[in-house]
Design a protein around this motif. Structure first.
Motif, PDB file in Angstrom:
ATOM      1  N   MET A 174       0.834  -1.206   0.000  1.00 57.54           N
ATOM      2  CA  MET A 174       0.000   0.000   0.000  1.00 57.54           C
ATOM      3  C   MET A 174       0.868   1.255   0.000  1.00 57.54           C
ATOM      4  O   MET A 174       0.521   2.262  -0.637  1.00 57.54           O
ATOM      5  CB  MET A 174      -0.956  -0.012   1.197  1.00 57.54           C
ATOM      6  CG  MET A 174      -2.068  -1.028   1.077  1.00 57.54           C
ATOM      7  SD  MET A 174      -3.360  -0.849   2.363  1.00 57.54           S
ATOM      8  CE  MET A 174      -2.503  -1.458   3.816  1.00 57.54           C
ATOM      9  N   THR A 175       1.993   1.193   0.716  1.00 55.23           N
ATOM     10  CA  THR A 175       2.923   2.327   0.716  1.00 55.23           C
ATOM     11  C   THR A 175       3.460   2.566  -0.688  1.00 55.23           C
ATOM     12  O   THR A 175       3.552   3.709  -1.163  1.00 55.23           O
ATOM     13  CB  THR A 175       4.084   2.056   1.694  1.00 55.23           C
ATOM     14  OG1 THR A 175       3.563   1.850   3.010  1.00 55.23           O
ATOM     15  CG2 THR A 175       5.059   3.227   1.707  1.00 55.23           C
ATOM     16  N   GLU A 176       3.804   1.492  -1.373  1.00 55.00           N
ATOM     17  CA  GLU A 176       4.320   1.594  -2.740  1.00 55.00           C
ATOM     18  C   GLU A 176       3.265   2.142  -3.691  1.00 55.00           C
ATOM     19  O   GLU A 176       3.565   2.946  -4.571  1.00 55.00           O
ATOM     20  CB  GLU A 176       4.791   0.210  -3.204  1.00 55.00           C
ATOM     21  CG  GLU A 176       5.472   0.217  -4.569  1.00 55.00           C
ATOM     22  CD  GLU A 176       6.003  -1.161  -4.932  1.00 55.00           C
ATOM     23  OE1 GLU A 176       5.586  -1.696  -5.979  1.00 55.00           O
ATOM     24  OE2 GLU A 176       6.813  -1.694  -4.153  1.00 55.00           O
ATOM     25  N   GLU A 194      -4.171   6.056   7.180  1.00 57.09           N
ATOM     26  CA  GLU A 194      -3.416   6.125   8.423  1.00 57.09           C
ATOM     27  C   GLU A 194      -2.016   5.585   8.149  1.00 57.09           C
ATOM     28  O   GLU A 194      -1.860   4.509   7.570  1.00 57.09           O
ATOM     29  CB  GLU A 194      -4.087   5.301   9.521  1.00 57.09           C
ATOM     30  CG  GLU A 194      -3.377   5.391  10.864  1.00 57.09           C
ATOM     31  CD  GLU A 194      -4.123   4.655  11.963  1.00 57.09           C
ATOM     32  OE1 GLU A 194      -3.569   4.543  13.085  1.00 57.09           O
ATOM     33  OE2 GLU A 194      -5.248   4.184  11.715  1.00 57.09           O
ATOM     34  N   ILE A 195      -1.014   6.348   8.555  1.00 58.75           N
ATOM     35  CA  ILE A 195       0.364   5.912   8.346  1.00 58.75           C
ATOM     36  C   ILE A 195       1.071   5.826   9.685  1.00 58.75           C
ATOM     37  O   ILE A 195       0.679   6.471  10.661  1.00 58.75           O
ATOM     38  CB  ILE A 195       1.115   6.854   7.377  1.00 58.75           C
ATOM     39  CG1 ILE A 195       1.168   8.289   7.927  1.00 58.75           C
ATOM     40  CG2 ILE A 195       0.463   6.841   6.006  1.00 58.75           C
ATOM     41  CD1 ILE A 195       1.946   9.254   7.041  1.00 58.75           C
ATOM     42  N   GLN A 196       2.127   5.011   9.720  1.00 66.07           N
ATOM     43  CA  GLN A 196       2.804   4.718  10.980  1.00 66.07           C
ATOM     44  C   GLN A 196       4.304   4.659  10.749  1.00 66.07           C
ATOM     45  O   GLN A 196       4.762   4.185   9.702  1.00 66.07           O
ATOM     46  CB  GLN A 196       2.295   3.374  11.499  1.00 66.07           C
ATOM     47  CG  GLN A 196       2.745   2.991  12.882  1.00 66.07           C
ATOM     48  CD  GLN A 196       2.068   1.705  13.342  1.00 66.07           C
ATOM     49  OE1 GLN A 196       2.391   0.621  12.846  1.00 66.07           O
ATOM     50  NE2 GLN A 196       1.127   1.824  14.255  1.00 66.07           N
ATOM     51  N   ASP A 197       5.062   5.135  11.749  1.00 58.82           N
ATOM     52  CA  ASP A 197       6.514   5.034  11.587  1.00 58.82           C
ATOM     53  C   ASP A 197       7.025   3.718  12.185  1.00 58.82           C
ATOM     54  O   ASP A 197       6.276   2.979  12.823  1.00 58.82           O
ATOM     55  CB  ASP A 197       7.237   6.252  12.170  1.00 58.82           C
ATOM     56  CG  ASP A 197       7.165   6.342  13.689  1.00 58.82           C
ATOM     57  OD1 ASP A 197       6.906   5.317  14.341  1.00 58.82           O
ATOM     58  OD2 ASP A 197       7.373   7.445  14.230  1.00 58.82           O
ATOM     59  N   SER A 214      -1.914  12.909  -1.999  1.00 56.17           N
ATOM     60  CA  SER A 214      -1.482  14.296  -1.854  1.00 56.17           C
ATOM     61  C   SER A 214      -0.060  14.361  -1.300  1.00 56.17           C
ATOM     62  O   SER A 214       0.451  13.406  -0.701  1.00 56.17           O
ATOM     63  CB  SER A 214      -2.425  15.054  -0.913  1.00 56.17           C
ATOM     64  OG  SER A 214      -2.259  14.596   0.408  1.00 56.17           O
ATOM     65  N   ASP A 215       0.555  15.506  -1.477  1.00 51.81           N
ATOM     66  CA  ASP A 215       1.929  15.704  -0.999  1.00 51.81           C
ATOM     67  C   ASP A 215       2.032  15.541   0.508  1.00 51.81           C
ATOM     68  O   ASP A 215       3.061  15.083   1.023  1.00 51.81           O
ATOM     69  CB  ASP A 215       2.435  17.095  -1.403  1.00 51.81           C
ATOM     70  CG  ASP A 215       2.633  17.230  -2.908  1.00 51.81           C
ATOM     71  OD1 ASP A 215       2.747  16.171  -3.565  1.00 51.81           O
ATOM     72  OD2 ASP A 215       2.680  18.369  -3.403  1.00 51.81           O
ATOM     73  N   ASP A 216       0.965  15.909   1.246  1.00 52.87           N
ATOM     74  CA  ASP A 216       0.988  15.796   2.711  1.00 52.87           C
ATOM     75  C   ASP A 216       1.198  14.357   3.153  1.00 52.87           C
ATOM     76  O   ASP A 216       1.839  14.099   4.174  1.00 52.87           O
ATOM     77  CB  ASP A 216      -0.334  16.318   3.305  1.00 52.87           C
ATOM     78  CG  ASP A 216      -0.424  17.823   3.252  1.00 52.87           C
ATOM     79  OD1 ASP A 216       0.628  18.462   3.122  1.00 52.87           O
ATOM     80  OD2 ASP A 216      -1.544  18.361   3.344  1.00 52.87           O
ATOM     81  N   VAL A 217       0.643  13.412   2.394  1.00 54.51           N
ATOM     82  CA  VAL A 217       0.774  11.997   2.734  1.00 54.51           C
ATOM     83  C   VAL A 217       2.081  11.427   2.190  1.00 54.51           C
ATOM     84  O   VAL A 217       2.863  10.810   2.925  1.00 54.51           O
ATOM     85  CB  VAL A 217      -0.420  11.188   2.188  1.00 54.51           C
ATOM     86  CG1 VAL A 217      -0.248   9.704   2.503  1.00 54.51           C
ATOM     87  CG2 VAL A 217      -1.735  11.701   2.768  1.00 54.51           C
ATOM     88  N   THR A 218       2.320  11.611   0.913  1.00 56.20           N
ATOM     89  CA  THR A 218       3.495  10.985   0.283  1.00 56.20           C
ATOM     90  C   THR A 218       4.813  11.501   0.865  1.00 56.20           C
ATOM     91  O   THR A 218       5.797  10.762   0.919  1.00 56.20           O
ATOM     92  CB  THR A 218       3.472  11.207  -1.241  1.00 56.20           C
ATOM     93  OG1 THR A 218       3.386  12.610  -1.517  1.00 56.20           O
ATOM     94  CG2 THR A 218       2.272  10.502  -1.868  1.00 56.20           C
ATOM     95  N   ARG A 219       4.818  12.734   1.324  1.00 53.81           N
ATOM     96  CA  ARG A 219       6.061  13.274   1.922  1.00 53.81           C
ATOM     97  C   ARG A 219       6.463  12.456   3.151  1.00 53.81           C
ATOM     98  O   ARG A 219       7.632  12.109   3.329  1.00 53.81           O
ATOM     99  CB  ARG A 219       5.851  14.745   2.303  1.00 53.81           C
ATOM    100  CG  ARG A 219       7.016  15.377   3.055  1.00 53.81           C
ATOM    101  CD  ARG A 219       6.848  16.884   3.137  1.00 53.81           C
ATOM    102  NE  ARG A 219       5.503  17.267   3.548  1.00 53.81           N
ATOM    103  CZ  ARG A 219       5.101  17.339   4.824  1.00 53.81           C
ATOM    104  NH1 ARG A 219       5.959  17.028   5.790  1.00 53.81           N
ATOM    105  NH2 ARG A 219       3.880  17.718   5.125  1.00 53.81           N
ATOM    106  N   MET A 225       7.832   6.495   6.769  1.00 55.20           N
ATOM    107  CA  MET A 225       6.604   5.980   7.372  1.00 55.20           C
ATOM    108  C   MET A 225       5.935   4.999   6.403  1.00 55.20           C
ATOM    109  O   MET A 225       6.261   4.956   5.213  1.00 55.20           O
ATOM    110  CB  MET A 225       5.657   7.116   7.744  1.00 55.20           C
ATOM    111  CG  MET A 225       6.239   8.081   8.771  1.00 55.20           C
ATOM    112  SD  MET A 225       5.053   9.296   9.408  1.00 55.20           S
ATOM    113  CE  MET A 225       4.144   8.316  10.615  1.00 55.20           C
ATOM    114  N   ALA A 226       5.005   4.199   6.929  1.00 57.95           N
ATOM    115  CA  ALA A 226       4.349   3.180   6.101  1.00 57.95           C
ATOM    116  C   ALA A 226       2.841   3.224   6.311  1.00 57.95           C
ATOM    117  O   ALA A 226       2.353   3.657   7.363  1.00 57.95           O
ATOM    118  CB  ALA A 226       4.887   1.794   6.448  1.00 57.95           C
ATOM    119  N   VAL A 227       2.103   2.764   5.321  1.00 56.87           N
ATOM    120  CA  VAL A 227       0.644   2.793   5.386  1.00 56.87           C
ATOM    121  C   VAL A 227       0.142   1.691   6.309  1.00 56.87           C
ATOM    122  O   VAL A 227       0.518   0.527   6.175  1.00 56.87           O
ATOM    123  CB  VAL A 227       0.028   2.609   3.976  1.00 56.87           C
ATOM    124  CG1 VAL A 227      -1.491   2.513   4.078  1.00 56.87           C
ATOM    125  CG2 VAL A 227       0.436   3.770   3.072  1.00 56.87           C
TER     126      VAL A 227
END
Length: 298
Positions: A174-176, A194-197, A214-219, A225-227
């Motif tokens: 999902m991160t990919e 929701e993402i987690q480190d 969006s950039d807020d998430v992908t950054r 971090m991972a989904v």
């Protein structure tokens, strides 16, 4: 009825799984009233209250329902009773009540109060799909899941199943999807993520009403971090939140499917259920084929 959540398990040795035996045996292991000193009871329920329909078959699928009845004894009630009892002993006997004695007093109070406690029932729906070789539950609660498996084993003598085994990490995939903007063609991203480190404290960030690409998430993802979960829509039929443990939550069905089920129904409780279950099981069967491809599930 349409499932709002879904856990999917793979069936093993389906040739020995006799659904006709399950249909016959389900009424023999019903939910019984929770005894006065029991914490809970668990058993099968008719599909509709006060009916004699315990299961429903459709295109190699079998739907059934179970329930858990448990005594609800609020901790505040026990605490108040215990405080009163301790205060009474200390006043009358002029001594301090120790921790061990308080623990024993609490156990006695729970034993005394439990028969007066009211009962709460929680249902769990499930179905077997012999064509897809899966068991689908409408619950993601681990406790209810375990009770259902145990009751299936009690009912049939054995029930061979296994959790889904993904060869590809759901979180990594999902991160990919988001970092590379390569979501499968049959999917669209929703507005929840929701993402987690990877740190020990597992810090999380939740995004709602925001496009996951969006950039807020992908950054944050590019920073390591991972989904953990991601809202998705599949083939204009289902929308859901996919979790990294492969569970589906907040499932919503397209209105066109609901309309089709309504048109197929003859009207009435069991007829409506039959039409809904038929379309739901076929939809999830088709979805499961894509699901296995994404995560490389055998």
């Amino acid at each position: 009825m349409w499932f709002k959540n879904a856990q999917i398990f793979q069936l093993k040795d389906t040739e020995s799984l006799d659904t006709n035996a399950l249909i016959d045996k389900i009424p023999e292991f019903p939910l019984k009233e929770c005894g006065s000193q029991e914490d809970f009871s668990f058993g099968w329920l008719p599909l509709i209250r006060n009916s004699e329909q315990w299961s429903l078959a459709s295109d190699q699928c079998l739907l059934f329902r179970a329930g858990k009845e448990e005594k609800v004894l609020p901790s505040a009630v026990v605490r108040e009773e215990l405080e009163a009892k301790v205060a009474e002993i200390e006043l009358i006997e002029g001594r301090k009540v120790g921790r061990k004695e308080q623990s024993d007093l609490k156990d006695e109070l729970v034993f005394t109060l439990r028969p007066k406690a009211f009962s709460k029932r929680t249902d769990i729906w499930a179905y077997i799909d012999l064509k897809a070789n899966i068991l689908v539950l409408n619950s993601t609660n681990a406790g209810m899941t375990e009770l259902l498996f145990k009751h299936l084993q009690t009912t049939l003598g054995s029930f061979p199943m296994t959790p889904l085994q993904a060869k590809v990490s759901p979180s990594s995939l999902m991160t990919e999807w988001l970092t590379k903007n390569e979501v499968p063609a049959s999917l669209e991203t929703g507005d929840e993520c929701e993402i987690q480190d990877a740190s020990e404290d597992k810090a999380t960030i939740r995004f709602k009403a925001l496009e996951p690409l969006s950039d807020d998430v992908t950054r944050h993802l590019e920073e390591g971090m991972a989904v953990k979960n991601l809202a998705l829509r599949w083939s204009d039929k289902l929308s859901f939140v996919l979790y990294d443990d492969l569970t589906l939550r907040k499932i919503k069905v397209d209105d066109a499917l609901k309309d089709a089920a309504f048109n197929d129904s003859q009207g009435g409780g069991l007829s409506d259920m039959d039409a809904n279950f038929s379309l739901m099981s076929l939809t999830i069967r088709a979805f499961f084929e894509s699901y296995c491809l994404w995560f490389d599930i055998d």
